[in-house]
Design a protein around this motif. Sequence first.
Motif, PDB file in Angstrom:
ATOM      1  N   ARG A 367     -94.277   1.211  -4.843  1.00  0.00           N
ATOM      2  CA  ARG A 367     -95.106   2.276  -5.420  1.00  0.00           C
ATOM      3  C   ARG A 367     -94.300   3.022  -6.467  1.00  0.00           C
ATOM      4  NH1 ARG A 367     -96.213   7.767  -3.798  1.00  0.00           N
ATOM      5  NH2 ARG A 367     -98.323   8.438  -4.365  1.00  0.00           N
ATOM      6  N   GLU A 369     -94.694   6.098  -9.833  1.00  0.00           N
ATOM      7  CA  GLU A 369     -95.566   7.213 -10.191  1.00  0.00           C
ATOM      8  C   GLU A 369     -95.101   7.951 -11.435  1.00  0.00           C
ATOM      9  OE1 GLU A 369     -95.622   9.901  -6.866  1.00  0.00           O
ATOM     10  OE2 GLU A 369     -93.682  10.777  -7.380  1.00  0.00           O
ATOM     11  N   THR A 374    -100.415   6.973  -9.917  1.00  0.00           N
ATOM     12  CA  THR A 374     -99.539   6.065  -9.184  1.00  0.00           C
ATOM     13  C   THR A 374     -99.832   4.640  -9.628  1.00  0.00           C
ATOM     14  OG1 THR A 374    -101.109   5.814  -7.346  1.00  0.00           O
ATOM     15  CG2 THR A 374     -99.449   7.561  -7.166  1.00  0.00           C
ATOM     16  N   LEU A 375     -98.811   3.831  -9.599  1.00  0.00           N
ATOM     17  CA  LEU A 375     -98.910   2.420  -9.928  1.00  0.00           C
ATOM     18  C   LEU A 375     -98.312   1.651  -8.765  1.00  0.00           C
ATOM     19  CD1 LEU A 375     -97.928   0.801 -13.330  1.00  0.00           C
ATOM     20  CD2 LEU A 375     -97.233  -0.204 -11.166  1.00  0.00           C
ATOM     21  N   LEU A 386    -101.332  -5.458  -9.509  1.00  0.00           N
ATOM     22  CA  LEU A 386    -100.982  -4.125  -9.993  1.00  0.00           C
ATOM     23  C   LEU A 386    -102.225  -3.252  -9.920  1.00  0.00           C
ATOM     24  CD1 LEU A 386     -98.971  -3.217 -13.161  1.00  0.00           C
ATOM     25  CD2 LEU A 386    -101.324  -2.427 -12.947  1.00  0.00           C
ATOM     26  N   GLU A 387    -102.074  -2.060  -9.332  1.00  0.00           N
ATOM     27  CA  GLU A 387    -103.183  -1.118  -9.218  1.00  0.00           C
ATOM     28  C   GLU A 387    -102.746   0.232  -9.752  1.00  0.00           C
ATOM     29  OE1 GLU A 387    -106.454   0.060  -5.826  1.00  0.00           O
ATOM     30  OE2 GLU A 387    -104.349  -0.049  -5.215  1.00  0.00           O
ATOM     31  N   VAL A 388    -103.559   0.834 -10.625  1.00  0.00           N
ATOM     32  CA  VAL A 388    -103.263   2.137 -11.203  1.00  0.00           C
ATOM     33  C   VAL A 388    -104.321   3.135 -10.743  1.00  0.00           C
ATOM     34  CG1 VAL A 388    -102.873   3.435 -13.319  1.00  0.00           C
ATOM     35  CG2 VAL A 388    -102.231   1.022 -13.215  1.00  0.00           C
ATOM     36  N   ASP A 405    -110.623   4.747 -11.534  1.00  0.00           N
ATOM     37  CA  ASP A 405    -109.371   4.026 -11.385  1.00  0.00           C
ATOM     38  C   ASP A 405    -109.546   2.571 -11.812  1.00  0.00           C
ATOM     39  OD1 ASP A 405    -107.977   6.227 -10.226  1.00  0.00           O
ATOM     40  OD2 ASP A 405    -108.903   5.792  -8.296  1.00  0.00           O
ATOM     41  N   LEU A 448     -95.470   0.747 -18.272  1.00  0.00           N
ATOM     42  CA  LEU A 448     -96.809   0.231 -18.542  1.00  0.00           C
ATOM     43  C   LEU A 448     -97.419   1.088 -19.636  1.00  0.00           C
ATOM     44  CD1 LEU A 448     -99.260  -1.617 -17.837  1.00  0.00           C
ATOM     45  CD2 LEU A 448     -99.997   0.182 -16.265  1.00  0.00           C
ATOM     46  N   TYR A 453     -92.992   4.728 -15.176  1.00  0.00           N
ATOM     47  CA  TYR A 453     -93.338   5.132 -13.813  1.00  0.00           C
ATOM     48  C   TYR A 453     -92.084   4.936 -12.955  1.00  0.00           C
ATOM     49  CZ  TYR A 453     -98.342   4.720 -15.054  1.00  0.00           C
ATOM     50  OH  TYR A 453     -99.589   4.849 -15.621  1.00  0.00           O
TER      51      TYR A 453
END
Length: 461
Positions: A367, A369, A374-375, A386-388, A405, A448, A453
């Motif tokens: 994780r 941030e 948060t990424l 990958l989740e943002v 999101d 990113l 992050y």
Amino acid sequence: MSDNTLFAFVEATATKFGIPGVAVGVWADGKEIYACHGVTSLDNPLPVDQDTLYQLGSVTKTYTATALMRLVAEGRVELEAPVRRYVPELVLADERAAAEVTVQNLLNHTAGLDWGIIVDTGDGDDALAGYVAKMAELAQIAPPAARASYSQAGFNLAGRIIEKVTGLTFERAVTSLVFEPLRLSHSFFAPADVMTRRFAVGHDLGQDGTLSIARPWKDTRGNNPGGGVASSLADQLRWARFHLGDGRAESGVGVLPAEVLQRMKEPTVALRASTLGDAIGIGWFLRDVDGVRTVGHGGSAYGQFSELLIVPERNFAVVALSNAGPDGIPFNQAVVRWVLEHYLGVIDRDPEPLPYDEARAREIAGRYEIDAMTLTISVEGAGLTLEVLIKPEIRAASDTELPADYAPADIGLLSGGTDEYIVTSGGLAGQRGFFTRDDSGAVVGVDLAGRLYNKVPTATE
């Protein structure tokens, strides 16, 4: 190239991505070509045309930079001067950084400032001063000039320099320095100016797969220097033509010396593994595509997305505007790539990722941030995602609806052992970045879209 061929591609691509209303413009062979399709809003639809106003988001930064460079050309601002020469009350989290950060550090994202602060300082003429007063709460992620990291706050501070030097509000100063001499008659900051004209409304895709109106329509006034302009396709092509020119407006009036205009398009700092470009000029991202140097900027704002790209050596420009997220970004990118190929023969392709490597995947999973987001990078079967997300506490504290999101997307590592990666699916497809390691070799951050992050340590780290 037939204008009908461009329109057919724009119409088909907008339909594919489900975008309600799009506006695309090309400057080629000395003429402007428009391809508009769809409607301003699903709730209150009007046809989109070349004069429809869209939120430009961060393309606004090119206006802020140009206005500031007019002050540089007039000898009223020095790029290498410390910001405190013009904003003596500046306080940052790091006092040394506050004393050393220069005007140019703001304009090429090397100030070492985190992305920004989530704060509404009102609609009054003191909104920007109020935003800058809050910057002591912003994390300092690196010393000035140490690295590039995209910062909305840095450009808002640049806007405050314009206010202090001119004695005008930021909006009035940009209107006087840029909009009026270039006759950008469909470019505005204030919603009161926009609402009497035809304007696009942003849309967000819900979990049920349907689009809904994005609210609020516009960001706060304190964010105007970094992302507050609403403008039309026609004005954007006129803006592109100015930056392709010699510094004079179409009327012949000198706005910037030619050498200053050229300086804005020259590299000041290199970028690594960034979709934004290979380098940053002054307010512009620079990228070599198929052997051709391009100069551009993109933007996003509450379900509206913009892309502006110029090719100086070919006297060429393309503008894409769209009004639905998250697929407005891939729509704009698809259009720009198609236009480059079909008008200039320039091919822009994404690099191919390496086969999945479990050991490397486990090393980078975790994780990360920034101040408001948060990424998360996760191992999913034999792949990486990958989740943002906007932080829940930020959503809970907001009085307005925030953008949706991004759903988890696939990513792949790139060759060369450089810790670089590319997103291969979803609304962020094509975005590139890289991982940062500390002196021991441990991964401590991920970049990113030009933003760093920082990794959040786990209980075992």
